[in-house]
Design an enzyme around this catalytic site. Structure first.
Site, PDB file in Angstrom:
ATOM      1  N   SER A  15      32.769  25.062  61.745  1.00  0.00           N
ATOM      2  CA  SER A  15      32.734  26.517  61.652  1.00  0.00           C
ATOM      3  C   SER A  15      31.481  26.978  62.374  1.00  0.00           C
ATOM      4  O   SER A  15      30.547  26.197  62.580  1.00  0.00           O
ATOM      5  CB  SER A  15      32.752  26.981  60.196  1.00  0.00           C
ATOM      6  OG  SER A  15      31.693  26.387  59.448  1.00  0.00           O
ATOM      7  N   GLU A  17      28.448  30.165  62.984  1.00  0.00           N
ATOM      8  CA  GLU A  17      27.801  31.384  62.517  1.00  0.00           C
ATOM      9  C   GLU A  17      27.316  32.206  63.697  1.00  0.00           C
ATOM     10  O   GLU A  17      26.723  31.671  64.636  1.00  0.00           O
ATOM     11  CB  GLU A  17      26.618  31.062  61.605  1.00  0.00           C
ATOM     12  CG  GLU A  17      25.911  32.334  61.096  1.00  0.00           C
ATOM     13  CD  GLU A  17      24.718  32.042  60.220  1.00  0.00           C
ATOM     14  OE1 GLU A  17      24.949  31.650  59.051  1.00  0.00           O
ATOM     15  OE2 GLU A  17      23.571  32.194  60.696  1.00  0.00           O
ATOM     16  N   ASP A 109      17.230  38.375  51.326  1.00  0.00           N
ATOM     17  CA  ASP A 109      15.765  38.372  51.245  1.00  0.00           C
ATOM     18  C   ASP A 109      15.262  39.695  50.690  1.00  0.00           C
ATOM     19  O   ASP A 109      15.922  40.736  50.801  1.00  0.00           O
ATOM     20  CB  ASP A 109      15.164  38.142  52.635  1.00  0.00           C
ATOM     21  CG  ASP A 109      15.491  36.769  53.186  1.00  0.00           C
ATOM     22  OD1 ASP A 109      15.602  35.825  52.378  1.00  0.00           O
ATOM     23  OD2 ASP A 109      15.651  36.646  54.418  1.00  0.00           O
ATOM     24  N   TYR A 148      20.539  24.490  49.588  1.00  0.00           N
ATOM     25  CA  TYR A 148      19.243  24.202  50.218  1.00  0.00           C
ATOM     26  C   TYR A 148      18.832  22.746  49.975  1.00  0.00           C
ATOM     27  O   TYR A 148      18.235  22.431  48.949  1.00  0.00           O
ATOM     28  CB  TYR A 148      18.172  25.158  49.673  1.00  0.00           C
ATOM     29  CG  TYR A 148      18.496  26.601  49.976  1.00  0.00           C
ATOM     30  CD1 TYR A 148      18.014  27.198  51.142  1.00  0.00           C
ATOM     31  CD2 TYR A 148      19.320  27.348  49.139  1.00  0.00           C
ATOM     32  CE1 TYR A 148      18.335  28.514  51.454  1.00  0.00           C
ATOM     33  CE2 TYR A 148      19.647  28.661  49.442  1.00  0.00           C
ATOM     34  CZ  TYR A 148      19.162  29.237  50.597  1.00  0.00           C
ATOM     35  OH  TYR A 148      19.496  30.536  50.907  1.00  0.00           O
ATOM     36  N   GLN A 179      21.384  25.393  54.331  1.00  0.00           N
ATOM     37  CA  GLN A 179      20.323  25.696  55.282  1.00  0.00           C
ATOM     38  C   GLN A 179      20.247  24.520  56.254  1.00  0.00           C
ATOM     39  O   GLN A 179      20.600  23.381  55.894  1.00  0.00           O
ATOM     40  CB  GLN A 179      18.995  25.840  54.533  1.00  0.00           C
ATOM     41  CG  GLN A 179      17.783  26.079  55.401  1.00  0.00           C
ATOM     42  CD  GLN A 179      17.881  27.393  56.133  1.00  0.00           C
ATOM     43  OE1 GLN A 179      18.448  27.446  57.225  1.00  0.00           O
ATOM     44  NE2 GLN A 179      17.335  28.451  55.563  1.00  0.00           N
ATOM     45  N   PHE A 219      10.352  29.642  62.334  1.00  0.00           N
ATOM     46  CA  PHE A 219      11.435  30.068  61.449  1.00  0.00           C
ATOM     47  C   PHE A 219      11.561  29.126  60.258  1.00  0.00           C
ATOM     48  O   PHE A 219      11.735  29.560  59.114  1.00  0.00           O
ATOM     49  CB  PHE A 219      12.743  30.118  62.244  1.00  0.00           C
ATOM     50  CG  PHE A 219      13.928  30.564  61.438  1.00  0.00           C
ATOM     51  CD1 PHE A 219      13.931  31.786  60.795  1.00  0.00           C
ATOM     52  CD2 PHE A 219      15.053  29.753  61.332  1.00  0.00           C
ATOM     53  CE1 PHE A 219      15.031  32.204  60.052  1.00  0.00           C
ATOM     54  CE2 PHE A 219      16.147  30.159  60.590  1.00  0.00           C
ATOM     55  CZ  PHE A 219      16.139  31.393  59.951  1.00  0.00           C
ATOM     56  N   HIS A 269      28.880  23.318  59.673  1.00  0.00           N
ATOM     57  CA  HIS A 269      28.710  24.733  59.993  1.00  0.00           C
ATOM     58  C   HIS A 269      27.609  24.823  61.047  1.00  0.00           C
ATOM     59  O   HIS A 269      26.448  24.493  60.776  1.00  0.00           O
ATOM     60  CB  HIS A 269      28.303  25.492  58.731  1.00  0.00           C
ATOM     61  CG  HIS A 269      28.330  26.980  58.857  1.00  0.00           C
ATOM     62  ND1 HIS A 269      29.472  27.682  59.190  1.00  0.00           N
ATOM     63  CD2 HIS A 269      27.349  27.918  58.674  1.00  0.00           C
ATOM     64  CE1 HIS A 269      29.208  28.976  59.197  1.00  0.00           C
ATOM     65  NE2 HIS A 269      27.920  29.143  58.898  1.00  0.00           N
TER      66      HIS A 269
END
Length: 300
Positions: A15, A17, A109, A148, A179, A219, A269
């Site tokens: 998949s 994103e 967030d 996570y 993540q 990041f 993903h």
């Protein structure tokens, strides 16, 4: 790559994103990327949604176009931060009306950004587990959630993090998308703890092909992901050699997926960063077979 040599083709699911564009130029880049990646025939794609709904209009626009002009099953991210339950339900209904049947349910967030103190809206859902329950209460949606492997940066510890994942699963989540991470041994240990906690939904690794290692480190520091030292070694000497750097990046991501497949993982993903070449190179390295486009040029 061994997978390619064995000719195993599509022995795992994928998949993608994407994120909503913030300018006309980025809009063109997104749809050019979609046109190039849709022939990989992903199981679904997802479109991100900013904290407090800060990108809800661009997200809605992008999701609407995905659903109306491409053959791709499309999920919309949905956050609950900074919104009442009524406002969240209004957004759910808006997305449902354009054809969304799959949500990626996230807390989101804090409005002050990553690292700022989080305060639930007094009239809203306090966390993603509550949001999942809310989604289930208003429709029979497919629901993905986050996980996570290296702990959410705001979680007290890994046990608390896994307990939150269990609440999301118990409330009706269908899968968890992780993540990004680069240490497969650590992921495998995490997965063992997740299963020991009684969580049975699929835990789908999030794979981040490295477009820019320096930017990724910044990041990663904000989201709690660990950048292993071996990545510095793999990319050393290629700062001014973009073609060689891209080749290494494709190899690193393909090797990670190959290793996880050998450990029994069946779905991945991929974070595309709205760019096609590196994602395609990763899948090419793995010998992953393309399929003829269901609707050629639909996203153009």
């Amino acid at each position: 790559m061994a997978l390619k040599n064995e000719g195993r083709g599509r022995n795992f699911g994928i998949s993608f994103e994407f994120f909503p564009p913030k300018s006309e130029e980025m809009e063109g880049q997104l749809w050019d990327t979609v046109a190039k990646l849709q022939d990989w025939d992903p199981d679904f794609v997802s479109v991100t949604y900013g904290a407090g709904g800060t990108t809800k209009a661009p997200t809605l626009s992008a999701v609407t176009r995905f659903l109306s002009q491409t053959p791709l099953a499309t999920a919309s991210h949905l956050t609950c931060v900074g919104a009442t339950k009524e406002e969240t339900h209004q957004m759910i209904d808006t997305f449902r009306k354009v054809g969304v049947k799959h949500f990626v349910a996230l807390r989101g967030d804090a409005p002050g950004g990553v690292g700022a103190p989080y305060q639930p809206h007094p009239g809203g859902y306090a966390n993603a587990a509550e949001l999942v329950a809310g989604l289930k209460s208003v429709g029979d949606f497919e629901i993905s959630v986050s996980a996570y492997p290296e702990k959410h940066p705001e979680s007290r510890d890994t046990a608390a993090d896994i307990e939150m994942l269990k609440r999301k699963a118990d409330n009706g989540a269908d899968r968890a998308l992780t993540q990004f991470f680069f240490d497969n041994d650590n992921f495998e240990r995490y997965l063992e703890r997740v299963r020991a906690a009684g969580i049975s939904i699929p835990i789908v690794p999030g794979i981040m092909p490295i477009q820019n290692l320096t930017q990724l480190k910044r990041f990663a520091g904000a989201c709690g992901a660990v950048i292993p030292a071996f990545l510095d070694e793999r990319f050393a000497g290629f700062d001014d050699k973009p073609e060689d750097r891209a080749k290494v990046a494709a190899e690193v991501a393909a090797e990670q997926i190959e290793d996880l497949v050998r450990r029994g993982i069946g779905d991945f993903h991929l974070y595309t960063m709205n760019r096609a070449p590196l994602v395609s190179a990763v899948l090419d390295n793995l010998g992953y077979s393309r399929r003829a486009s269901k609707s050629a040029g639909a996203a153009a």
